[in-house]
Design a protein around this motif. Structure first.
Motif, PDB file in Angstrom:
ATOM      1  N   ILE A 257      15.613  32.129  -6.412  1.00 38.40           N
ATOM      2  CA  ILE A 257      16.954  31.792  -5.908  1.00 38.40           C
ATOM      3  C   ILE A 257      16.958  30.361  -5.378  1.00 38.40           C
TER       4      ILE A 257
ATOM      5  N   LEU B 147      22.222  32.857  -7.617  1.00 39.13           N
ATOM      6  CA  LEU B 147      22.536  34.128  -6.975  1.00 39.13           C
ATOM      7  C   LEU B 147      23.028  35.239  -7.890  1.00 39.13           C
TER       8      LEU B 147
ATOM      9  N   SER C 153      20.318  34.322   0.364  1.00 38.07           N
ATOM     10  CA  SER C 153      21.593  34.002  -0.273  1.00 38.07           C
ATOM     11  C   SER C 153      22.523  33.253   0.675  1.00 38.07           C
TER      12      SER C 153
ATOM     13  N   VAL D 248      28.968  38.923  -2.889  1.00 43.85           N
ATOM     14  CA  VAL D 248      27.501  38.935  -2.961  1.00 43.85           C
ATOM     15  C   VAL D 248      26.911  39.746  -1.808  1.00 43.85           C
TER      16      VAL D 248
END
Length: 538
Positions: free
Chosen positions: A347, A262, A97, A136
């Motif tokens: 992702i 994400l 991420s 996140v």
């Protein structure tokens, strides 16, 4: 000992650094160059910290940090306060991420943060983006349900701003829908937290896992069902996925890319934690298998019906969430390994494809297939940056999409149940239909000539190659952009970087899948997680 001390210093940084940087960028609101430097430095730091945490977690196992230092005097209770936990799964999610967030912010800077239009609140974009990043990371590190909820709310609050940036009618309309769905999800999650606390007397995930062993089966399944609804909405699992294709396509390309890559995976991560740590035993596996199958099939059928590339990719996003749910619901080591590997793959690939759509809009002035054509002749480089992640998404060997799907198919075949075989068949069909969808985009947008597109004359001025050297006149009154046909290096470079990272999942498939396998073993053997949090040792 030194490794543990080093890990305890690093663990809070993925949350603290973006939040502090967000405050700094607000102060530097009138100095855009300084703002951008702060953001790049902050996210680069998080990438480095996440890589270090991944190495330490893989070497030493799970470790936990108690923030606040509150101890409990009650027998059988662990520490009170904020618990941050790093294991192989959370470390992998942090690394992937943070790489995606860094690449997308470079893309946004290259785009001039929405082209530097004076109507756009440019100074707000970067601070909000950093707050989203912190949310996140918080969700991936949270060791208790309340702080998982806080992480969700931080990223959702930031996403409301990013989704409606510019305040066009379409974005506000999509933002209202997104806000309403997110509020419902948050209320369900909050209700689930209240039920869990009423049942167990704690919100610490490790303590909940221990105490739920003494709770009647029916109560456990009711708690799991409530949490699955909340997480299923966030992950866009059918039938809780209808909101996504209407919300994401209206946002600017960098925002859509981050959302697609994400935000749904945070929901998938929460499902993994709830399924493996809190409610092991497979009590809801049949429900999850059916949901996974329907998510695959209905999502890809929705993609087939679309003519806008953004909406098409939004439906493929929903469809491929089904693969991850499939691996989780099998409740096997190989199934979880495949799911974790596929999450990392998806992702990267989904984010890359949405960034490519932004490049297509730059090159041709539109993202609707009726208005596109001749892009391969006009820009072979653009054709390349589309076709590589598109084939990866479709699961063409030897790309990482193929590797992840083969692992899931093998896990389903090993399970041997009727539902598992139905998922195997559904997975193969979905993969073939995904190939059909991306091939349709290729033939219409890249291969055919622009003059053969039904509305090709409406998409704005374009390079001569797009027109097949004809004398047709473009309706330039409908296209007031003067940048059509130019793709800044600042947008191409981060897109290419993500393609390279995606290809590394293929080139280094052996060691990366080995890591996913170790992460799956750690997730399934929940004793390591519980021991790290409650035992004070890794």
């Amino acid at each position: 000992m030194i490794g543990a001390q080093f890990a305890s210093v690093l663990t809070p940084l993925p949350v603290l650094v973006p939040m502090l940087a967000a405050a700094a960028t607000l102060i530097a609101g009138r100095r855009p160059r300084l703002q951008r430097s702060i953001v790049v430095l902050a996210l680069s730091t998080v990438v480095a910290v996440s890589a270090a945490l991944l190495y330490l977690a893989d070497r030493d196992g799970t470790f936990a940090l108690q923030v606040g230092g509150w101890g409990s005097t009650e027998a059988g209770m662990g520490p009170l306060g904020v618990t941050l936990v790093v294991d192989r799964l959370s470390a992998l999610m942090l690394v992937v991420s943070s790489i995606v967030l860094l690449a997308v912010v470079f893309y946004a800077i290259g785009q001039g943060i929405r082209d530097g239009d004076e109507r756009q609140p440019v100074s707000i974009f970067l601070p909000t983006y950093l707050v989203l990043s912190a949310g996140v990371f918080m969700a991936f590190l949270a060791g208790d349900l309340f702080n998982l909820f806080v992480g969700f709310e931080v990223l959702l609050t930031a996403s409301f701003v990013l989704l409606t940036i510019g305040a066009s009618k379409e974005r506000v309309r999509a933002g209202i829908s997104y806000v309403m769905v997110s509020m419902v999800s948050s209320l369900v999650f909050l209700f689930g937290i209240a039920l869990v606390y009423a049942t167990t007397g704690t919100l610490n995930l490790a303590e909940i896992a221990v105490r739920l062993d003494d709770v009647p089966e029916g109560t456990r399944m009711a708690l799991f069902a409530v949490l699955l609804v909340a997480f299923g909405i966030k992950a866009a699992v059918f039938p809780l996925s209808a909101w996504l294709p209407d919300s994401y396509p209206t946002a600017p390309a960098p925002v859509t890319a981050v959302f697609a890559g994400l935000l749904t995976k945070v929901g998938v991560y929460a499902i993994i934690r709830a399924h493996s740590l809190l409610f092991p035993g497979g009590g809801m596996d049949r429900v999850l298998l059916v949901a996974g199958l329907l998510t695959m099939i209905i999502g890809i059928f929705g993609a087939i019906a679309q003519s806008d590339i953004k909406r098409l990719l939004s439906f493929t996003l929903v469809s491929h969430i089904g693969y991850m749910v499939f691996g989780i619901a099998l409740s096997t080591h190989l199934g979880m390994s495949g799911a974790i590997y596929y999450v990392a793959h998806h992702i990267l690939v989904q984010t890359t494809l949405f960034l490519v759509v932004g490049l297509i809009e730059r090159q041709a002035g539109a993202s609707t297939l009726e208005r596109l054509g001749g892009l391969a002749a006009a820009s072979p480089l653009l054709a390349f940056v589309f076709v590589v992640p598109a084939l990866n998404l479709g699961g063409i060997p030897p790309f990482s999409g193929f590797i992840g799907k083969v692992a899931l198919l093998e896990a389903g075949a090993q399970s041997g149940s009727v539902l598992a075989w139905a998922l195997v068949a559904g997975s193969v069909a979905t993969s073939l239909l995904t190939l059909y969808v991306v091939a349709r985009v290729w033939t219409k947008a890249f291969w055919r000539s622009r003059k053969d597109a039904p509305e090709g004359h409406l998409s704005g001025p374009a390079p001569a190659a797009l027109l097949d050297n004809t004398d047709e006149t473009m309706d330039i009154e409908l296209a007031d952009r003067d940048d059509v046909g130019r793709m800044p290096v600042g947008m191409l470079a981060p897109t290419g970087a993500l393609i390279v990272v995606g290809l590394l999942l293929t080139i280094l498939a052996g060691p990366i899948f080995g890591y996913s396998d170790r992460a799956a073993g750690e997730v399934i053997d929940r004793g390591q997680y519980i021991g790290a949090v409650l035992g004070g040792t890794r």
